[in-house]
Design a protein around this motif. Structure first.
Motif, PDB file in Angstrom:
ATOM      1  N   ARG A  60     -70.707  52.317 -49.254  1.00  0.00           N
ATOM      2  CA  ARG A  60     -69.552  52.387 -48.345  1.00  0.00           C
ATOM      3  C   ARG A  60     -68.406  51.563 -48.917  1.00  0.00           C
ATOM      4  N   ARG A  61     -67.264  52.222 -49.081  1.00  0.00           N
ATOM      5  CA  ARG A  61     -66.059  51.557 -49.572  1.00  0.00           C
ATOM      6  C   ARG A  61     -65.302  50.914 -48.420  1.00  0.00           C
ATOM      7  N   VAL A  62     -64.726  49.723 -48.688  1.00  0.00           N
ATOM      8  CA  VAL A  62     -63.788  49.086 -47.761  1.00  0.00           C
ATOM      9  C   VAL A  62     -62.508  48.799 -48.529  1.00  0.00           C
ATOM     10  N   GLY A  63     -61.404  49.388 -48.097  1.00  0.00           N
ATOM     11  CA  GLY A  63     -60.096  49.083 -48.656  1.00  0.00           C
ATOM     12  C   GLY A  63     -59.763  49.822 -49.932  1.00  0.00           C
ATOM     13  N   ASN A  64     -58.567  49.528 -50.450  1.00  0.00           N
ATOM     14  CA  ASN A  64     -58.049  50.119 -51.680  1.00  0.00           C
ATOM     15  C   ASN A  64     -57.343  49.039 -52.483  1.00  0.00           C
ATOM     16  N   ASN A  65     -57.717  48.899 -53.732  1.00  0.00           N
ATOM     17  CA  ASN A  65     -56.990  48.037 -54.655  1.00  0.00           C
ATOM     18  C   ASN A  65     -57.290  48.534 -56.063  1.00  0.00           C
ATOM     19  N   PRO A  66     -56.323  49.097 -56.768  1.00  0.00           N
ATOM     20  CA  PRO A  66     -56.606  49.708 -58.073  1.00  0.00           C
ATOM     21  C   PRO A  66     -57.082  48.717 -59.126  1.00  0.00           C
ATOM     22  N   ARG A  67     -56.836  47.401 -58.917  1.00  0.00           N
ATOM     23  CA  ARG A  67     -57.204  46.411 -59.932  1.00  0.00           C
ATOM     24  C   ARG A  67     -58.454  45.621 -59.587  1.00  0.00           C
ATOM     25  N   ILE A  68     -58.825  45.563 -58.320  1.00  0.00           N
ATOM     26  CA  ILE A  68     -59.914  44.673 -57.911  1.00  0.00           C
ATOM     27  C   ILE A  68     -60.886  45.434 -57.024  1.00  0.00           C
ATOM     28  N   LYS A  69     -61.998  45.860 -57.616  1.00  0.00           N
ATOM     29  CA  LYS A  69     -63.019  46.625 -56.910  1.00  0.00           C
ATOM     30  C   LYS A  69     -64.355  45.927 -57.146  1.00  0.00           C
ATOM     31  N   VAL A  70     -64.987  45.442 -56.080  1.00  0.00           N
ATOM     32  CA  VAL A  70     -66.201  44.633 -56.190  1.00  0.00           C
ATOM     33  C   VAL A  70     -67.394  45.423 -55.652  1.00  0.00           C
ATOM     34  N   LEU A  71     -68.379  45.634 -56.507  1.00  0.00           N
ATOM     35  CA  LEU A  71     -69.631  46.267 -56.092  1.00  0.00           C
ATOM     36  C   LEU A  71     -70.629  45.170 -55.768  1.00  0.00           C
ATOM     37  N   LEU A  72     -71.194  45.213 -54.554  1.00  0.00           N
ATOM     38  CA  LEU A  72     -72.084  44.161 -54.059  1.00  0.00           C
ATOM     39  C   LEU A  72     -73.546  44.562 -54.245  1.00  0.00           C
ATOM     40  N   LEU A  73     -74.308  43.718 -54.940  1.00  0.00           N
ATOM     41  CA  LEU A  73     -75.737  43.951 -55.160  1.00  0.00           C
ATOM     42  C   LEU A  73     -76.526  42.998 -54.270  1.00  0.00           C
ATOM     43  N   HIS A  74     -77.230  43.561 -53.295  1.00  0.00           N
ATOM     44  CA  HIS A  74     -77.930  42.737 -52.305  1.00  0.00           C
ATOM     45  C   HIS A  74     -79.209  42.134 -52.866  1.00  0.00           C
ATOM     46  N   GLY A  75     -79.742  41.175 -52.109  1.00  0.00           N
ATOM     47  CA  GLY A  75     -80.984  40.518 -52.482  1.00  0.00           C
ATOM     48  C   GLY A  75     -82.199  41.314 -52.078  1.00  0.00           C
ATOM     49  N   GLY A  76     -83.320  40.662 -52.150  1.00  0.00           N
ATOM     50  CA  GLY A  76     -84.592  41.314 -51.841  1.00  0.00           C
ATOM     51  C   GLY A  76     -85.609  41.010 -52.924  1.00  0.00           C
ATOM     52  N   PRO A  77     -85.984  42.038 -53.685  1.00  0.00           N
ATOM     53  CA  PRO A  77     -85.630  43.452 -53.593  1.00  0.00           C
ATOM     54  C   PRO A  77     -86.160  44.087 -52.299  1.00  0.00           C
ATOM     55  N   GLY A  78     -85.565  45.184 -51.910  1.00  0.00           N
ATOM     56  CA  GLY A  78     -85.999  45.901 -50.720  1.00  0.00           C
ATOM     57  C   GLY A  78     -85.295  45.487 -49.454  1.00  0.00           C
ATOM     58  N   ALA A  79     -84.360  44.508 -49.543  1.00  0.00           N
ATOM     59  CA  ALA A  79     -83.522  44.175 -48.390  1.00  0.00           C
ATOM     60  C   ALA A  79     -82.357  45.172 -48.356  1.00  0.00           C
ATOM     61  N   ASP A 139     -61.116  47.991 -66.152  1.00  0.00           N
ATOM     62  CA  ASP A 139     -59.815  47.553 -65.657  1.00  0.00           C
ATOM     63  C   ASP A 139     -59.858  47.077 -64.211  1.00  0.00           C
ATOM     64  N   ASN A 140     -60.989  47.312 -63.530  1.00  0.00           N
ATOM     65  CA  ASN A 140     -61.015  46.950 -62.107  1.00  0.00           C
ATOM     66  C   ASN A 140     -62.402  46.551 -61.581  1.00  0.00           C
TER      67      ASN A 140
END
Length: 341
Positions: A60-79, A139-140
């Motif tokens: 799920r994406r939140v917001g728009n910024n062509p230079r700063i896009k953060v992909l979040l990797l959760h803990g767990g594994p399996g959480a 670049d982002n």
């Protein structure tokens, strides 16, 4: 009064000017123009190819910024991504685009029951497929991994750092054997001796379904996982780490608890290869963490472009129990890397 209202209306058009140049307008940050995921609130189910078949993972994406896009990797594994929901309180105001993501086997994604999928390299390949599907690039693209997600982030950087703009290793050591030594030498002695002895008996019998096992770990979790009484833990944490935890992934990879690690991860150690990660990297550690904060500081010094954020009031879930300092440090790092482009 007119001048005041005019000035206020102009101010509301812009997010806080945290980043280098041309911060996104408020309207631009929330715009869904030309975004194919807009019709379902930024959610995409991304196809993933694996050695045992094709599946789908939830993002799920939140917001728009062509230079700063953060992909979040959760803990767990399996959480799940759910404990990260607190990021909603800090990142939108600074114009950061970010992506929630449930890894394969986690609650919102497909949950195939096949032990052949429980391999670090396969998870790394999954992250790369997600990156490609989301259109993230050097670049982002910032990758933030917390706990097990930190392992995954390090592994991804070692294999695919040419696609990264920045890396964040949150509350994770670069060595599971070193983590286990810290748990044995520092954390376990803090438990009540009788409780520790009972835990060891249950562990030897592999009686992890016994309610007493989790009950005995409560003081450890309240001191080192999230420094509040469990009755006060945030609801997203209880969803992600308790209600929606897939133990068929968690136990074979991590072991039965957060008091040390075993399973697939038991011998994992990338300390000797940290120097190969040349992208700007922020390592986050906390005083009361389940992970050794001194070790994480050492990691930051071995990384060619490493920085260390030490949280004096935080534990493993420091984005809750020391969150102002956590997010101030994270946003400062993003600003610095963005400004150096």
């Amino acid at each position: 009064m007119f001048r005041f209202l005019f000035a206020l209306s102009i101010g509301l058009l812009f997010v806080s000017p945290l980043f280098a140049a041309d911060p996104p307008t408020l309207r631009g940050y929330h715009s869904n123009a030309n975004r194919s995921d807009a019709w379902q609130g930024g959610v995409r189910m991304i196809p993933i190819h694996t050695p045992v078949g094709d599946f789908r993972v939830w993002t799920r994406r939140v917001g728009n910024n062509p230079r700063i896009k953060v992909l979040l990797l959760h803990g767990g594994p399996g959480a799940t991504h759910e404990p990260f929901e607190v990021f909603d309180s800090f990142l939108p105001a600074e114009g950061v685009e970010y992506y929630y993501y449930d890894q394969l086997g986690s609650y919102y994604s497909d949950q195939p029951d096949d032990p052949k999928l429980l391999a670090i390299d396969r998870f790394v390949d999954e992250v790369e497929q997600v990156r490609q599907a989301l259109g993230l690039d050097k670049d982002n693209f910032y990758l933030l991994g917390h706990s097990w997600g930190g392992i995954l982030a390090m592994e991804y950087a070692l294999k695919h750092q040419e696609h990264l703009k920045g890396l964040v290793i949150s509350n994770m050591m670069s060595s599971i054997p070193a983590y286990n030594r810290y748990a044995n030498d520092v954390l376990m002695p803090q438990l009540d001796p009788a409780a520790l002895a009972e835990l060891r008996r249950l562990d030897a019998a592999k009686d992890y379904a016994n309610p007493r096992f989790e009950e005995l770990l409560v003081p450890h979790y309240e001191q080192h996982f999230l420094r509040r009484p469990i009755a006060e833990w945030p609801e997203p944490v209880l969803r992600g780490f308790v209600k929606h935890l897939n133990r068929k992934v968690y136990v074979p990879m991590q072991g039965p608890s957060e008091l040390g690690a075993g399973g697939v991860l038991a011998d994992w150690d990338r300390t000797g290869e940290l120097a190969r990660i040349t992208v700007p990297t922020l390592v986050i550690g906390a005083k009361y963490d389940t992970m050794d904060p001194a070790w994480m500081e050492m990691m930051s010094k071995r990384l060619p472009h490493g920085e260390y954020l030490y949280l004096r009031n935080g534990s493993h879930a420091a984005f809750y129990d020391d969150q102002d300092a956590y997010f101030a440090g994270l946003l400062k790092f993003l600003r610095e890397v963005d400004g150096a482009r």
